[in-house]
Design a protein around this motif. Structure first.
Motif, PDB file in Angstrom:
ATOM      1  N   VAL A 237       0.841  -1.187   0.000  1.00 30.57           N
ATOM      2  CA  VAL A 237       0.000   0.000   0.000  1.00 30.57           C
ATOM      3  C   VAL A 237       0.876   1.237   0.000  1.00 30.57           C
ATOM      4  N   ALA A 238       0.525   2.201  -0.808  1.00 31.93           N
ATOM      5  CA  ALA A 238       1.309   3.431  -0.884  1.00 31.93           C
ATOM      6  C   ALA A 238       1.239   4.185   0.435  1.00 31.93           C
ATOM      7  N   ALA A 239       2.311   4.923   0.727  1.00 37.34           N
ATOM      8  CA  ALA A 239       2.337   5.727   1.946  1.00 37.34           C
ATOM      9  C   ALA A 239       1.313   6.854   1.847  1.00 37.34           C
ATOM     10  N   TYR A 269      -6.497   5.006   6.162  1.00 34.21           N
ATOM     11  CA  TYR A 269      -6.578   5.835   4.953  1.00 34.21           C
ATOM     12  C   TYR A 269      -7.399   5.131   3.873  1.00 34.21           C
ATOM     13  N   LEU A 270      -7.164   3.839   3.705  1.00 31.48           N
ATOM     14  CA  LEU A 270      -7.942   3.079   2.731  1.00 31.48           C
ATOM     15  C   LEU A 270      -9.414   3.024   3.138  1.00 31.48           C
ATOM     16  N   THR A 311      -6.911  -1.411  16.801  1.00 36.74           N
ATOM     17  CA  THR A 311      -7.256  -0.219  16.013  1.00 36.74           C
ATOM     18  C   THR A 311      -7.092  -0.482  14.518  1.00 36.74           C
ATOM     19  N   THR A 312      -6.011  -1.149  14.155  1.00 31.99           N
ATOM     20  CA  THR A 312      -5.767  -1.430  12.738  1.00 31.99           C
ATOM     21  C   THR A 312      -6.836  -2.355  12.165  1.00 31.99           C
ATOM     22  N   THR A 313      -7.197  -3.386  12.915  1.00 36.07           N
ATOM     23  CA  THR A 313      -8.253  -4.303  12.469  1.00 36.07           C
ATOM     24  C   THR A 313      -9.589  -3.584  12.373  1.00 36.07           C
ATOM     25  N   ALA A 314      -9.868  -2.726  13.352  1.00 37.82           N
ATOM     26  CA  ALA A 314     -11.120  -1.963  13.326  1.00 37.82           C
ATOM     27  C   ALA A 314     -11.173  -1.031  12.121  1.00 37.82           C
ATOM     28  N   ALA A 315     -10.041  -0.457  11.743  1.00 37.39           N
ATOM     29  CA  ALA A 315     -10.014   0.447  10.596  1.00 37.39           C
ATOM     30  C   ALA A 315     -10.485  -0.256   9.331  1.00 37.39           C
ATOM     31  N   LYS A 316     -10.133  -1.530   9.202  1.00 38.27           N
ATOM     32  CA  LYS A 316     -10.533  -2.290   8.019  1.00 38.27           C
ATOM     33  C   LYS A 316     -12.003  -2.676   8.056  1.00 38.27           C
ATOM     34  N   TYR A 317     -12.414  -3.341   9.142  1.00 37.76           N
ATOM     35  CA  TYR A 317     -13.759  -3.905   9.169  1.00 37.76           C
ATOM     36  C   TYR A 317     -14.837  -2.874   9.463  1.00 37.76           C
TER      37      TYR A 317
END
Length: 525
Positions: A237-239, A269-270, A311-317
């Motif tokens: 993934v791009a910065a 961001y995604l 937090t990272t997992t929550a950002a996705k789902y």
């Protein structure tokens, strides 16, 4: 015992030392399998050989491929024509050409690829099967088993991304496969003879020859010069950009940096892009508000020691939960110019050709009512006779031609309802479910970090709309309720992941029910 068998005085045409060259082609619709078969037959017959082709079509919608089979042989000295087979026989095939990587695997399972005889020519790209697309989670088949098998079962292997090579040269994959066949040395014909066959077709000749030559050179020389530098590494993934032109979007980006840990920036961001495209910038603000609250809970649970995985997992789902599939989204996607361009590229649309697509839709009154404002939708549902009368007129299959005015306008109108989505009954229902899911995961986080992360992943089970959405919700509830019943166990996170895996793999829910019964058995002891 008397033998009444009638014996005919047939003499052999010659010594039984010659045999035909056999080629099996496994291709899906739109990939030019029939064209490739025709080229091979034409190539053989042009040089005085006898050639025969047959085909067994697969079923539609990417659940099977068509098998084309070609046998060719020189005629006998006296002009006798050989008798050729109509289907490939395991252990008796010289060349197998597969237009997609998993089709190469299926050819191996059929036994038509053998180490003493077969040259396997296969494209390494994937065209996902229906079962891979519709399963309620990440269910894309692992290509590793096919990769390992090819090196063992094929005498010669020629495997690379022929689809990308063909598209890059303005053609379709059949041209690239023809080029690799020519370079493989399995047929006794010169390179120019292949060009002559392509020129006879009269359509897309220049592009087809470009793709043919590129595949020929790639097969002979090995690495593709345009992709050699990639080294086979996975795309990353791009910065995050430093700033965005749109002031509103730039403000969201600034919030993301300020409110969330660095480990979650890329995923957030995604997710932010997804929810803003789904609705608007205000919806992006809501997404960041929810993530900020979850990050605080993560931090309080010593999330830094776990790399803020919660937090990272929550950002996705959370992004997936907020960008749910409703009829508005489906209609909008089907009428976007980007989608039409993608379809045009996939089918190789040429100048002067007309593209049209026919969508099969089967709406229900439930989907129609869900788009309405909450008050109106509830009023309509309370009028059971009226609701049933409308349902009888709506609940039926329809074929809509997207790129004709009579089909495009209704879809465009439904897609334009995005502005009223947040007042709809569907949005209210999705929001309530989302908040309950996040509350359960946050509660688990306070005493079992891994369990909290696992419960966020349960959102993978919910996708689509209509019946698919209902089935996903049913599995979600089973998995969530069972997990909550054992939340106090030290191995609760492990069992939560087992439940999720069972729910994803088994469409019938039998495996999931079996896992639940196992949990219930030790919970009672």
């Amino acid at each position: 015992m008397k033998d009444d068998t009638v014996k005919l005085g047939l003499k052999p045409a010659g010594p039984a030392t010659e045999r035909p060259i056999s080629i099996a082609i496994v291709a899906m619709g739109g990939q030019g399998g029939g064209v490739l078969t025709g080229w091979i037959v034409d190539l053989a017959e042009t040089h005085g050989w006898v050639a025969q082709s047959t085909s067994v079509p697969g079923v539609a919608q990417r659940t099977g491929a068509t098998i084309y089979y070609v046998e060719m042989m020189r005629p006998g000295d006296g002009g006798q024509k050989p008798v050729l087979a109509q289907m490939p026989t395991p252990g008796d095939v010289d060349v197998v050409i597969a237009s997609e990587f998993m089709e190469a695997g299926r050819s191996i399972l059929r036994g038509i690829v053998t180490p003493d005889r077969t040259t396997l020519i296969a494209s390494s790209h994937r065209s996902l099967a229906i079962s891979e697309k519709t399963a309620p989670g990440g269910s894309i088949a692992d290509s590793g088993a096919v990769t390992d098998a090819i090196g063992v079962v094929a005498r010669q292997e020629i495997v690379f991304d022929m689809n990308t090579l063909a598209v890059r040269n303005g053609s379709v994959i059949s041209s690239a496969m023809f080029g690799s066949l020519a370079a493989s040395g399995t047929l006794p014909f010169e390179r120019e003879a292949y060009h002559d066959v392509i020129r006879k077709g009269g359509k897309g000749v220049e592009a087809s020859i470009r793709a043919f030559d590129a595949a020929f050179d790639r097969t002979i020389n090995g690495a593709d010069p345009e992709t050699a530098d990639a080294g086979g590494t996975a795309a990353t993934v791009a910065a995050l950009p430093q700033s965005l032109r749109d002031k509103r979007a730039d403000a969201l980006l600034s919030r993301l940096r300020a409110d969330l840990p660095e480990q979650a920036h890329e995923m957030a961001y995604l997710g932010l892009q997804k929810v803003v495209d789904f609705q608007d910038a205000a919806y992006g603000d809501e997404y960041l508000d929810l993530l900020r609250d979850l990050y605080r809970r993560d931090r309080d649970a010593n999330g830094a020691e776990h790399g803020f995985a919660f937090t990272t997992t929550a950002a996705k789902y959370l992004a997936n939960a907020m960008a749910y599939d409703d009829v508005i989204r489906v209609a909008r996607i089907k009428t976007q110019s980007a989608r039409r361009q993608r379809v045009a590229d996939e089918v190789g649309l040429q100048d002067g050709q007309v593209l049209n697509t026919t969508e099969f839709m089967h709406p229900r009154m439930e989907e129609a009512a869900s788009v309405l404002p909450v008050g109106l939708a509830n009023w309509l549902k309370s009028r059971k006779s009226l609701y049933a009368w409308l349902d009888r007129r709506i609940d039926r299959g329809r074929r809509i031609q997207t790129y004709r005015l009579i089909g495009f306008l209704p879809l465009h109108f439904v897609g334009a309802l995005r502005g009223m989505r947040r007042k709809s009954l569907r949005h209210k229902t999705e929001t309530e479910h989302r908040d309950a899911w996040l509350a359960d995961a946050s509660q688990a986080l306070t005493h079992n970090y891994d369990l909290g992360v696992a419960m966020l992943g349960f959102r993978r089970l919910i996708k689509g709309y209509s019946d698919t959405h209902v089935r996903g919700h049913s599995k979600f509830e089973k998995v969530m309720q069972t997990t909550k019943s054992i939340a106090g166990r030290d191995d609760a996170a492990e069992w939560a992941n087992r439940l999720l895996t069972s729910a994803i793999r088994d469409a019938s829910s039998k495996e999931l029910d079996g896992t639940i019964m196992t949990i219930e058995s030790f919970s009672k002891t």
